[in-house]
Design an enzyme around this catalytic site. Sequence first.
Site, PDB file in Angstrom:
ATOM      1  N   ASP A 167       0.853  -1.194   0.000  1.00  0.00           N
ATOM      2  CA  ASP A 167       0.000   0.000   0.000  1.00  0.00           C
ATOM      3  C   ASP A 167       0.887   1.242   0.000  1.00  0.00           C
ATOM      4  O   ASP A 167       2.105   1.143   0.148  1.00  0.00           O
ATOM      5  CB  ASP A 167      -0.989  -0.024   1.166  1.00  0.00           C
ATOM      6  CG  ASP A 167      -0.325   0.183   2.515  1.00  0.00           C
ATOM      7  OD1 ASP A 167       0.878   0.507   2.561  1.00  0.00           O
ATOM      8  OD2 ASP A 167      -1.006   0.014   3.540  1.00  0.00           O
ATOM      9  N   SER A 168       0.286   2.397  -0.177  1.00  0.00           N
ATOM     10  CA  SER A 168       1.089   3.606  -0.390  1.00  0.00           C
ATOM     11  C   SER A 168       1.488   4.314   0.895  1.00  0.00           C
ATOM     12  O   SER A 168       2.274   5.250   0.874  1.00  0.00           O
ATOM     13  CB  SER A 168       0.298   4.594  -1.251  1.00  0.00           C
ATOM     14  OG  SER A 168      -0.795   5.113  -0.503  1.00  0.00           O
ATOM     15  N   GLY A 169       0.916   3.898   2.021  1.00  0.00           N
ATOM     16  CA  GLY A 169       1.117   4.629   3.259  1.00  0.00           C
ATOM     17  C   GLY A 169       0.082   5.704   3.485  1.00  0.00           C
ATOM     18  O   GLY A 169       0.028   6.314   4.548  1.00  0.00           O
ATOM     19  N   GLY A 170      -0.774   5.943   2.478  1.00  0.00           N
ATOM     20  CA  GLY A 170      -1.779   6.999   2.586  1.00  0.00           C
ATOM     21  C   GLY A 170      -2.729   6.796   3.751  1.00  0.00           C
ATOM     22  O   GLY A 170      -3.049   7.735   4.480  1.00  0.00           O
ATOM     23  N   ASP A 229      -2.380   8.527  -2.102  1.00  0.00           N
ATOM     24  CA  ASP A 229      -3.678   9.202  -2.096  1.00  0.00           C
ATOM     25  C   ASP A 229      -3.942   9.814  -0.736  1.00  0.00           C
ATOM     26  O   ASP A 229      -3.258   9.493   0.241  1.00  0.00           O
ATOM     27  CB  ASP A 229      -4.798   8.204  -2.433  1.00  0.00           C
ATOM     28  CG  ASP A 229      -4.924   7.097  -1.387  1.00  0.00           C
ATOM     29  OD1 ASP A 229      -3.887   6.674  -0.829  1.00  0.00           O
ATOM     30  OD2 ASP A 229      -6.051   6.657  -1.113  1.00  0.00           O
ATOM     31  N   GLN A 242     -11.114   7.907  -5.055  1.00  0.00           N
ATOM     32  CA  GLN A 242     -11.568   8.515  -3.804  1.00  0.00           C
ATOM     33  C   GLN A 242     -12.869   9.281  -4.068  1.00  0.00           C
ATOM     34  O   GLN A 242     -13.492   9.093  -5.095  1.00  0.00           O
ATOM     35  CB  GLN A 242     -10.473   9.415  -3.216  1.00  0.00           C
ATOM     36  CG  GLN A 242      -9.291   8.656  -2.616  1.00  0.00           C
ATOM     37  CD  GLN A 242      -9.627   7.901  -1.341  1.00  0.00           C
ATOM     38  OE1 GLN A 242     -10.730   7.975  -0.805  1.00  0.00           O
ATOM     39  NE2 GLN A 242      -8.658   7.142  -0.843  1.00  0.00           N
ATOM     40  N   GLY A 271     -10.899   4.684   0.619  1.00  0.00           N
ATOM     41  CA  GLY A 271     -11.727   5.599   1.404  1.00  0.00           C
ATOM     42  C   GLY A 271     -13.029   5.016   1.904  1.00  0.00           C
ATOM     43  O   GLY A 271     -13.921   5.758   2.311  1.00  0.00           O
ATOM     44  N   ASP A 280      -8.436  -6.817   1.107  1.00  0.00           N
ATOM     45  CA  ASP A 280      -7.512  -7.009   2.228  1.00  0.00           C
ATOM     46  C   ASP A 280      -8.169  -6.436   3.463  1.00  0.00           C
ATOM     47  O   ASP A 280      -9.009  -5.538   3.369  1.00  0.00           O
ATOM     48  CB  ASP A 280      -6.174  -6.290   1.986  1.00  0.00           C
ATOM     49  CG  ASP A 280      -6.273  -4.807   2.303  1.00  0.00           C
ATOM     50  OD1 ASP A 280      -5.861  -4.395   3.408  1.00  0.00           O
ATOM     51  OD2 ASP A 280      -6.811  -4.043   1.463  1.00  0.00           O
ATOM     52  N   HIS A 334      -6.727 -19.825  11.711  1.00  0.00           N
ATOM     53  CA  HIS A 334      -8.087 -20.266  11.381  1.00  0.00           C
ATOM     54  C   HIS A 334      -8.857 -19.173  10.637  1.00  0.00           C
ATOM     55  O   HIS A 334      -9.477 -19.433   9.597  1.00  0.00           O
ATOM     56  CB  HIS A 334      -8.895 -20.674  12.617  1.00  0.00           C
ATOM     57  CG  HIS A 334     -10.360 -20.633  12.320  1.00  0.00           C
ATOM     58  ND1 HIS A 334     -10.971 -21.563  11.503  1.00  0.00           N
ATOM     59  CD2 HIS A 334     -11.314 -19.699  12.600  1.00  0.00           C
ATOM     60  CE1 HIS A 334     -12.239 -21.215  11.328  1.00  0.00           C
ATOM     61  NE2 HIS A 334     -12.472 -20.090  11.979  1.00  0.00           N
TER      62      HIS A 334
END
Length: 379
Positions: A95-98, A149, A197, A224, A274, A343
């Site tokens: 992911d971008s860290g946004g 983003d 977004q 978002g 995710d 599990h």
Amino acid sequence: MAALTFAMEGTCPQTGARAGKMTTDHGEIPTPIFMPVGTVGSVKAVSQQQLKEDVQARIILGNTYHLYLRPGLEVLEAAGGIHQFIGWDRPVLTDSGGYQVFSLAGTRKIQEDGVVFQSHIDGSRHLFSPEKVMDIQRVIGGDIIMAFDECPPYPSEYAYAERSMHLTHRWLDRCIERFGSTPDKYGYTQNLFPIVQGSTFSDLRKASCAYVSSKGAVGNAIGGLSVGEPEAQLYDICEACCSDLPVDKPRYLMGVGTPWNILECIARGVDMFDCVMPTRNGRNAMLFTSKGVINIDNKKWEKDFSPIDDGIDSEWSQYYSKAYLRHLVKGKEILGLTIASVHNLAFYLYLVREARKHILKGDFLSWKNEQVPVLQTRL
């Protein structure tokens, strides 16, 4: 080396559900798919061997913000990238860290150039710009890397959401330019996904889908959501975005969600998911099963020697009893965290495999409608 490809293998005529196959240089990914979250290069309490053998994970997610801060880019580059560092030979999405920056509301400042934030580790100050985030993800070595983003909070005023969306679009252009002018690392192709977004405003979401679609990326993400909005709104936005995003590219709904959320969003056309929920909730005694939701902490499970879940094709979930897992959880034994986490992840991966099977079989809608109320049951 080849760019990510996506082939459609079947659709549900009554819904937007699709079954497909994504191909990356680190392997094929059948869709719909759920990606376990390995925030710092580790899916909490779960080994890479368990991810492969017991969870049957096909792709995992790494977090740019956390990996950048620790172990840091120097270590990751010296190791030869994330796959070599953690011993994982299947695809990785970074992911971008946004979203992490969004969650640091008290210690970050958003500006045109990027976001200035303080490390949660030592308080040091850093700038994430679109260009820097591309460079960081190149070094981390994800097969799929995300555009930088801004994730607006829920609820947002329309004017804020609109400004935020346009900022995300300007950042996307800078991400694309930087990504296109830098080479892949480590001998395999890295693939950039833009992010839609627009908060909960349908006209903004439509505009963002159009902007993102125009970039011709190999896949697209919907961001978002799952930030506090009602489930009905999540589903409506998800459906609208899927109807506006390209049919022939994978669609990734970021950070969603419960098992029933996943089935409802598959029905609306999402291919990739995710969420930290299976591992986080597992560490807090909540199990998702084929019969409903269990709080394993409850006394009612004290003498229940039946398997955790004998309704799924997981030896792991059939090996341990509810009573034993409750005993471990009550005693704060570390093994309890692992059993519950493996599990829950195994159940999520089983669920998307079953969804895929029913899409291809042609009875996804009736199967989904039977499953959702069962999955929501509190046992």
